[in-house]
Design a protein around this motif. Structure first.
Motif, PDB file in Angstrom:
ATOM      1  N   ASP A  38      54.385  58.555  57.675  1.00 36.86           N
ATOM      2  CA  ASP A  38      53.880  58.219  56.347  1.00 36.86           C
ATOM      3  C   ASP A  38      55.105  58.024  55.451  1.00 36.86           C
ATOM      4  OD1 ASP A  38      54.137  61.094  56.785  1.00 36.86           O
ATOM      5  OD2 ASP A  38      53.348  61.388  54.765  1.00 36.86           O
ATOM      6  N   THR A  39      55.125  56.897  54.738  1.00 36.99           N
ATOM      7  CA  THR A  39      56.358  56.502  54.068  1.00 36.99           C
ATOM      8  C   THR A  39      56.082  55.485  52.983  1.00 36.99           C
ATOM      9  OG1 THR A  39      58.625  55.729  54.519  1.00 36.99           O
ATOM     10  CG2 THR A  39      56.836  54.586  55.665  1.00 36.99           C
ATOM     11  N   SER A  40      57.127  55.144  52.244  1.00 33.89           N
ATOM     12  CA  SER A  40      57.102  54.048  51.276  1.00 33.89           C
ATOM     13  C   SER A  40      57.939  52.917  51.866  1.00 33.89           C
ATOM     14  CB  SER A  40      57.693  54.494  49.932  1.00 33.89           C
ATOM     15  OG  SER A  40      56.922  55.525  49.359  1.00 33.89           O
ATOM     16  N   PRO A  41      57.322  51.803  52.235  1.00 33.56           N
ATOM     17  CA  PRO A  41      58.076  50.757  52.940  1.00 33.56           C
ATOM     18  C   PRO A  41      59.309  50.256  52.208  1.00 33.56           C
ATOM     19  CG  PRO A  41      55.735  50.397  53.243  1.00 33.56           C
ATOM     20  CD  PRO A  41      55.871  51.526  52.247  1.00 33.56           C
ATOM     21  N   PHE A  42      59.337  50.351  50.872  1.00 33.38           N
ATOM     22  CA  PHE A  42      60.509  49.796  50.189  1.00 33.38           C
ATOM     23  C   PHE A  42      61.780  50.624  50.407  1.00 33.38           C
ATOM     24  CE2 PHE A  42      59.668  51.627  45.603  1.00 33.38           C
ATOM     25  CZ  PHE A  42      59.805  52.908  46.083  1.00 33.38           C
ATOM     26  N   TYR A  43      61.650  51.772  51.090  1.00 33.06           N
ATOM     27  CA  TYR A  43      62.854  52.498  51.479  1.00 33.06           C
ATOM     28  C   TYR A  43      63.706  51.683  52.461  1.00 33.06           C
ATOM     29  CZ  TYR A  43      60.799  56.834  49.576  1.00 33.06           C
ATOM     30  OH  TYR A  43      60.254  57.799  48.766  1.00 33.06           O
ATOM     31  N   ASN A  67      58.229  46.219  65.073  1.00 28.85           N
ATOM     32  CA  ASN A  67      57.536  47.017  66.089  1.00 28.85           C
ATOM     33  C   ASN A  67      56.631  48.087  65.506  1.00 28.85           C
ATOM     34  OD1 ASN A  67      56.950  47.538  68.834  1.00 28.85           O
ATOM     35  ND2 ASN A  67      58.332  49.301  68.845  1.00 28.85           N
ATOM     36  N   VAL A  68      56.040  47.824  64.324  1.00 26.02           N
ATOM     37  CA  VAL A  68      55.094  48.773  63.740  1.00 26.02           C
ATOM     38  C   VAL A  68      53.875  48.033  63.205  1.00 26.02           C
ATOM     39  CG1 VAL A  68      56.828  50.513  63.145  1.00 26.02           C
ATOM     40  CG2 VAL A  68      56.226  48.743  61.476  1.00 26.02           C
ATOM     41  N   PHE A  69      52.781  48.779  63.025  1.00 22.52           N
ATOM     42  CA  PHE A  69      51.555  48.295  62.400  1.00 22.52           C
ATOM     43  C   PHE A  69      51.260  49.210  61.223  1.00 22.52           C
ATOM     44  CE2 PHE A  69      46.967  48.374  61.753  1.00 22.52           C
ATOM     45  CZ  PHE A  69      46.662  47.010  61.716  1.00 22.52           C
ATOM     46  N   GLY A  70      50.810  48.649  60.106  1.00 22.00           N
ATOM     47  CA  GLY A  70      50.640  49.448  58.899  1.00 22.00           C
ATOM     48  C   GLY A  70      49.217  49.555  58.394  1.00 22.00           C
ATOM     49  N   LEU A  71      48.865  50.759  57.924  1.00 17.83           N
ATOM     50  CA  LEU A  71      47.612  51.008  57.217  1.00 17.83           C
ATOM     51  C   LEU A  71      47.934  51.717  55.906  1.00 17.83           C
ATOM     52  CD1 LEU A  71      45.302  52.434  60.050  1.00 17.83           C
ATOM     53  CD2 LEU A  71      45.124  50.176  58.981  1.00 17.83           C
ATOM     54  N   PRO A  72      47.472  51.210  54.768  1.00 20.95           N
ATOM     55  CA  PRO A  72      47.678  51.926  53.500  1.00 20.95           C
ATOM     56  C   PRO A  72      46.847  53.201  53.480  1.00 20.95           C
ATOM     57  CG  PRO A  72      47.078  49.610  53.147  1.00 20.95           C
ATOM     58  CD  PRO A  72      46.791  49.926  54.580  1.00 20.95           C
ATOM     59  N   ILE A  73      47.470  54.310  53.054  1.00 19.26           N
ATOM     60  CA  ILE A  73      46.748  55.594  53.020  1.00 19.26           C
ATOM     61  C   ILE A  73      46.822  56.263  51.646  1.00 19.26           C
ATOM     62  CG2 ILE A  73      46.959  56.044  55.491  1.00 19.26           C
ATOM     63  CD1 ILE A  73      49.268  58.000  54.807  1.00 19.26           C
ATOM     64  N   GLY A  74      47.391  55.590  50.653  1.00 18.33           N
ATOM     65  CA  GLY A  74      47.460  56.202  49.330  1.00 18.33           C
ATOM     66  C   GLY A  74      48.197  55.318  48.352  1.00 18.33           C
ATOM     67  N   ASN A  75      48.175  55.743  47.102  1.00 19.30           N
ATOM     68  CA  ASN A  75      48.934  55.056  46.059  1.00 19.30           C
ATOM     69  C   ASN A  75      49.262  56.081  44.984  1.00 19.30           C
ATOM     70  OD1 ASN A  75      49.740  53.249  43.813  1.00 19.30           O
ATOM     71  ND2 ASN A  75      48.951  51.642  45.148  1.00 19.30           N
ATOM     72  N   PHE A 134      52.187  54.111  52.936  1.00 19.14           N
ATOM     73  CA  PHE A 134      51.743  53.501  54.185  1.00 19.14           C
ATOM     74  C   PHE A 134      51.839  54.468  55.353  1.00 19.14           C
ATOM     75  CE2 PHE A 134      51.416  49.164  52.698  1.00 19.14           C
ATOM     76  CZ  PHE A 134      50.631  48.532  53.677  1.00 19.14           C
ATOM     77  N   LEU A 135      50.882  54.347  56.249  1.00 22.07           N
ATOM     78  CA  LEU A 135      50.990  54.898  57.587  1.00 22.07           C
ATOM     79  C   LEU A 135      51.522  53.778  58.471  1.00 22.07           C
ATOM     80  CD1 LEU A 135      50.260  57.111  59.766  1.00 22.07           C
ATOM     81  CD2 LEU A 135      48.104  55.873  60.037  1.00 22.07           C
TER      82      LEU A 135
END
Length: 365
Positions: A98-103, A147-155, A249-250
């Motif tokens: 679980d992370t913030s993609p803009f990192y 090599n990843v797939f993303g699902l939003p889990i929060g904001n 994102f997950l």
């Protein structure tokens, strides 16, 4: 946590009712398929709202699968550092994060759209872009390259601009300012003389305390209060134009995601939707209370002067043009999101903005 009907609503065309209807038919196929994954986080467990998005997802998924699908959650630093979460998922050290993609704009600036484009979308607009306008499909085209797939889990909802040791009265006050600022915003403010620093949450306070940085943004009142930044830098600025909302994102290893049955993928989508809904609600409730405590404790609220906002907006559009000229995926995402934003703002100006403006003014009547 007492659960309500966690299956209300739908995501990506998979409604809860359809999920339940499919459960009987799928039970024979899935009963013997157990899932035991590890999730590394970009956030410390002490930040229970942002870290909590992953916790909610894990809990709901376990309930939906009747314990068949279990994920163990690890805080930042327990397996890898917060800013190495994507790497750990890419190379299979863990199954998901679980992370913030803009990192990860250092890998590809287009990752910014997975969290927030500076001067981008509000939370509701972001969700509409992701789930209705095709934004999530575009992002997963990007994520797939890594090599990843993303699902939003929060904001986190609209964020604050952060904590400053000194007041910012003009663009000139930004020159030479060492600031912890996430994502693409660092490149934007660097054009105005800021020296941006990418620092994980747990390291922000020590950096501010020892003078390694002069200012720091994190999220908003509730999370910022827990980091204690107000004890060192008293001026609390808004708006956080680089994150009018910020999606959590997950990210799942692509091979692991593709190996799941369609039914188990559907369960993950529904669990992600519930985590999204509850995390948004949690931030709205907690921030309104926390901002009162911070001000009572001495925080000095300040809004950026208009010339600072104008300069940042101009710089942002210059950066977008520069990157878009070199990065085809960035340009596709930027053009897609910007067109959507312009339509949304026209509508929100008519309905949401006019109503909220009146109601805010009415507090003084």
């Amino acid at each position: 946590m007492n659960r309500r009907d966690i299956l209300a609503g739908s995501i990506a065309g998979v409604s809860a009712a359809a999920t339940l209807a499919a459960a009987g038919a799928a039970s024979a196929q899935t009963a013997a398929t157990e899932l035991r994954w590890r999730m590394t986080s970009s956030y410390p467990a002490s930040l229970d709202a942002v870290y909590g998005a992953g916790e909610i997802f894990i809990q709901v998924l376990g309930e939906l699968s009747q314990g068949r699908m279990q994920i163990q959650h690890f805080a930042s630093g327990e397996i890898v550092g917060g800013l190495q979460a994507l790497d750990a998922v890419q190379n299979g050290t863990v199954e998901c994060c679980d992370t913030s993609p803009f990192y990860y704009v250092g890998k590809d600036p287009a990752f910014t759209f997975g969290s927030a484009m500076p001067f981008g979308l509000t939370t509701r607009q972001q969700n509409s872009w992701l789930f209705q306008a095709g934004g999530l499909n575009l992002l997963n085209e990007l994520f797939g390259r890594y090599n990843v797939f993303g699902l939003p889990i929060g904001n986190t909802n609209a964020q604050m601009a952060g904590w400053f040791r000194k007041e910012i009265k003009s663009v000139e006050d930004l020159r030479g300012l060492k600031m912890r600022v996430g994502g693409l915003a660092g490149r934007i403010v660097a054009k105005l003389g800021v020296v941006p620093q990418q620092i994980a949450a747990g390291d922000i306070y020590p950096a501010l305390e020892r003078g390694a940085i002069d200012a720091a943004e994190w999220v908003g009142p509730y999370d910022d209060e827990r980091l204690g930044l107000y004890k060192i830098a008293p001026y609390y600025y808004y708006p956080g134009w680089w994150e009018a909302s910020s999606t959590i994102f997950l990210l799942i290893n692509k091979g692991r995601w593709d190996a799941l049955t369609p039914f188990d993928q559907a369960l993950m989508r529904v669990a992600a939707q519930d985590a999204m809904t509850l995390t948004i609600a949690k931030y709205d409730q907690l921030n309104s209370v926390a901002i009162r405590r911070l001000v009572a404790g001495g925080a000095q609220l300040r809004s950026f002067p208009q010339d600072v906002m104008d300069a940042c907006y101009k710089s942002a559009n210059e950066v977008f043009a520069e990157i878009g000229g070199e990065n085809e995926m960035f340009k596709r995402l930027h053009d897609h999101l910007t067109g959507f934003r312009n339509e949304q703002n026209l509508w929100h100006q008519i309905a949401e903005y006019s109503y909220q403006t009146f109601m805010i003014r009415s507090r003084k009547l």
